[in-house]
Design an enzyme around this catalytic site. Structure first.
Site, PDB file in Angstrom:
ATOM      1  N   LYS A  90      -2.093  17.756  -2.872  1.00 14.95           N
ATOM      2  CA  LYS A  90      -1.250  18.019  -4.032  1.00 14.95           C
ATOM      3  C   LYS A  90      -1.750  17.163  -5.193  1.00 14.95           C
ATOM      4  O   LYS A  90      -2.363  17.668  -6.104  1.00 14.95           O
ATOM      5  CB  LYS A  90       0.212  17.688  -3.728  1.00 14.95           C
ATOM      6  CG  LYS A  90       0.716  18.228  -2.408  1.00 14.95           C
ATOM      7  CD  LYS A  90       0.931  19.727  -2.419  1.00 14.95           C
ATOM      8  CE  LYS A  90       1.541  20.197  -1.098  1.00 14.95           C
ATOM      9  NZ  LYS A  90       1.717  21.641  -1.034  1.00 14.95           N
ATOM     10  N   ASP A  93       8.711  12.131   4.034  1.00 15.76           N
ATOM     11  CA  ASP A  93       7.623  13.057   3.744  1.00 15.76           C
ATOM     12  C   ASP A  93       7.405  13.048   2.237  1.00 15.76           C
ATOM     13  O   ASP A  93       8.239  13.529   1.479  1.00 15.76           O
ATOM     14  CB  ASP A  93       8.004  14.461   4.240  1.00 15.76           C
ATOM     15  CG  ASP A  93       6.953  15.505   3.906  1.00 15.76           C
ATOM     16  OD1 ASP A  93       5.982  15.186   3.193  1.00 15.76           O
ATOM     17  OD2 ASP A  93       7.108  16.652   4.367  1.00 15.76           O
ATOM     18  N   TRP A 107      11.192  22.332   3.819  1.00 14.88           N
ATOM     19  CA  TRP A 107      10.308  21.475   4.617  1.00 14.88           C
ATOM     20  C   TRP A 107      11.076  20.547   5.537  1.00 14.88           C
ATOM     21  O   TRP A 107      10.714  20.382   6.706  1.00 14.88           O
ATOM     22  CB  TRP A 107       9.339  20.709   3.712  1.00 14.88           C
ATOM     23  CG  TRP A 107       8.284  21.614   3.174  1.00 14.88           C
ATOM     24  CD1 TRP A 107       8.138  22.023   1.882  1.00 14.88           C
ATOM     25  CD2 TRP A 107       7.252  22.287   3.920  1.00 14.88           C
ATOM     26  NE1 TRP A 107       7.079  22.898   1.783  1.00 14.88           N
ATOM     27  CE2 TRP A 107       6.517  23.076   3.002  1.00 14.88           C
ATOM     28  CE3 TRP A 107       6.867  22.295   5.257  1.00 14.88           C
ATOM     29  CZ2 TRP A 107       5.430  23.868   3.384  1.00 14.88           C
ATOM     30  CZ3 TRP A 107       5.786  23.082   5.641  1.00 14.88           C
ATOM     31  CH2 TRP A 107       5.080  23.855   4.719  1.00 14.88           C
TER      32      TRP A 107
END
Lengths: 410, 410
Positions: A234, A209, A117
């Site tokens: 999530k 992030d 990511w």
């Protein structure tokens, strides 16, 4: 309701499990939101009932994460991918206002690359900042990996080479695909090296992030961050909602910056537009906010972040102990170096021909799904978000233990 | 379930009413999506079950709207506001590839301004295209208004002055705030003047915002459009989903265009990224897609667009007849000129001190909500999206008729 009868344990990496009690409450809200006679998927985002709900949601985040008054909490859409671009555009605008004459070479964007990511985020920064700034890799964790090419570690503090005055410094707290996470204990060599940030003590434009670890435990040195963002899908809600925590100095007049040469920022990506409208410039993802709000209320009732931190720690320890046992017995192979393991996404390989397939099929037969690793890296991934119960973890660990015994015996 | 007992008639402009039967189906899906044992808000967007659902949803849109194979159907987030920026960025990139040496003055963006939303779209275009293109107002409907300053009409065909080869031509099919809509009968002076588009017969970059009239009736000359977009939260679903219909020649390599001088396009706004990933580059708004998918299935069962067109026509005629009656009797004042009235958002004023308040309170007492006009223009707005039943319209019209009688008598 007998709703739990049909449900499986969902260890998927996201979108992911939500508490059954919240889903049952949301069922009612779909027909009638808080006595309005209008369902939550139908009500105006400008109705006083929904605005009160959003205010309470924001307040719950602020209280549970201890967000200081220097930081705004904003809600938007588009997930982490939208923020890959947004942080670059907003923080390049901020840098332009601070340094109107900086050249693209002087305007650095520092990326800490520890997994799939953060690598993607750096690639997007290169696209968006082209001609305006220079994207630097502060550190690439693959250099420190066991095989020289995988993301399996958080590199040592000494290796982080930050620029003197970057437009932004970027890291991904938990790498969902690779199962690598920064340690939260500042004494660990795998923690984020805050003390190396330059200039020390100033308003460093540090971006994190937190998509897959938001609200699973407290955020270390939250106040030292410029921007923290997380997709809801999530730990706290359905897909469609992104939560931003933005320090006031990073909410800048992007139009003035554009006049000085910065790239114009699309309305939907402008932190100033979001902040000025209290996140209601246009219609938000109302249902996703609603469910996330219910999850936060439930977290509060269950003892808040401290409770979840304790439970999540136990859950992770149990799973990693089972992986370790499998490694000892030649059935599993751990993928992440010690100290850099994610609490939320535990990854490992199942050794032997067809053994992975057997593992996945056996788990599904026992009512456990979502265990297949990301398509780019393969293997097994166990996601342990807040809604996964200790009972579900115990069941998985029992399955893993039995699987190890069976394969060891062969 | 006795769910309908608590529910009011929701005439809100968006998010707006959804069919009760769809909400009841969604209640079940929240716990168990299509027998997976995982709820729809929890399931992976890459699971085969969800992908099959999305494929069917797309196919239903294609069939019902008769979308030709020259056009892709894409799903994204961020609503109309995100598309205000996205169409400019993507179509400026397309123009750059076609005309690598065009100056900003030669690169025109033609905006048809007929209401608050197209005005906003043009303003965003000015921000985003600054230094790259010139935003032109093709026509400003206020010039043709009764009071010289309101958006109350679709101007005559002869007034539309398109550029010879613009990067894009933009119009908003239905202005939700102002209640102004293009007529769908090509013979009407309030229809869109397709025949004036230049160059005739070529791939004109015609963009239409269909946010509040999508799927309420067929789209005239759909195949002649380059991009059609719509937020789901009016006729077909919850907020959080945007539907795009994009002609293949408008899905361009934005990175090559950027190398030629175009502005880089954020990943989330790139039509190419969406098209290449079949709308699954990152996690979409799964629940919103699900509910919209259920709505489309229901539309199909109920006779498709032809059925909805007939019902929506009757609904609009009934409401406008009541407004007309109120105008005749000095109780209401119509706001939109004849022929330009929206099918979806009927707006009018209630004359006399406190009369508007009385209207809204009376309606709410009778179980009808969402009738307050947009805060920027005031008055009454009746939104008549697909989920509003004829029975609900009859009830509203009865209330309006009684209100007219009561006030006339005073």
């Amino acid at each position: 309701m007998n709703s739990d009868l049909v449900r499986v344990a969902n260890f998927g990496a996201g979108p992911s499990a939500l508490p059954l009690s919240v889903l049952e409450e949301a069922q009612k809200g779909l027909i009638d939101f808080n006595g309005t006679g209008i369902g939550i998927a139908e009500i105006s985002h400008r109705s006083k009932e929904f605005q009160a709900f959003v205010d309470q949601f924001e307040q719950n985040i602020r209280t549970q994460l201890d967000v200081p008054s220097t930081h705004r909490i904003l809600f938007t859409q588009g997930g982490g991918t939208a923020q890959f671009s947004a942080v670059v555009l907003n923080l390049l605008a901020r840098h332009r206002l601070l340094h109107p004459n900086a050249t693209p070479e002087e305007t650095t964007l520092d990326y800490v690359v520890t997994g799939s990511w953060s690598k993607k985020a750096a690639e997007e920064a290169r696209r968006i900042a082209a001609g305006h700034g220079t994207v630097r890799t502060v550190v690439d964790a693959r250099v420190y990996s066991k095989d020289g090419k995988s993301f399996d570690n958080i590199p040592p503090h000494a290796e982080f080479q930050f620029s003197p005055a970057p437009a932004l410094i970027y890291y991904c707290e938990n790498e969902t695909v690779d199962g690598v996470e920064f340690a939260h204990d500042a004494a660990s060599p795998a923690s984020f090296p805050f003390d190396r940030l330059q200039p020390a003590g100033a308003l460093v434009p540090l971006v994190a992030d937190y998509s897959s670890s938001f609200m699973c435990r407290p955020i270390p040195r939250l106040a030292d961050h410029a921007v923290i963002y997380a997709g809801a899908q999530k730990n706290i809600g359905p897909a469609g909602l992104t939560i931003l925590i933005v320090r006031e100095d990073c909410i800048v007049d992007v139009d003035t910056a554009a006049k000085l040469g910065a790239t114009p920022v699309p309305l939907i990506l402008s932190y100033k537009v979001l902040a000025d409208s209290k996140s209601l410039y246009n219609t938000p993802s109302v249902f996703a906010i609603y469910v996330a709000g219910l999850v936060l209320e439930r977290m509060k009732r269950h003892g808040g972040l401290a409770h979840y931190e304790a439970v999540n720690k136990r859950k992770a320890e149990k799973v990693y102990a089972a992986i370790e046992e499998g490694e000892q017995k030649g059935v599993f192979r751990r993928k992440v170096q010690q100290g850099s393991e994610s609490w939320m996404n535990a990854v490992f390989e199942v050794l032997g021909e067809d053994a992975e397939k057997k593992f996945l099929e056996g788990a599904e037969k026992d009512g456990m799904k979502g265990l297949k690793g990301h398509r780019s890296v393969g293997g097994i991934r166990v996601s342990l978000y807040n809604a996964i119960t200790e009972e579900e973890v115990d069941k998985l660990v029992a399955f893993m233990t039995q699987f190890i015994e069976d394969l060891k015996a062969v």
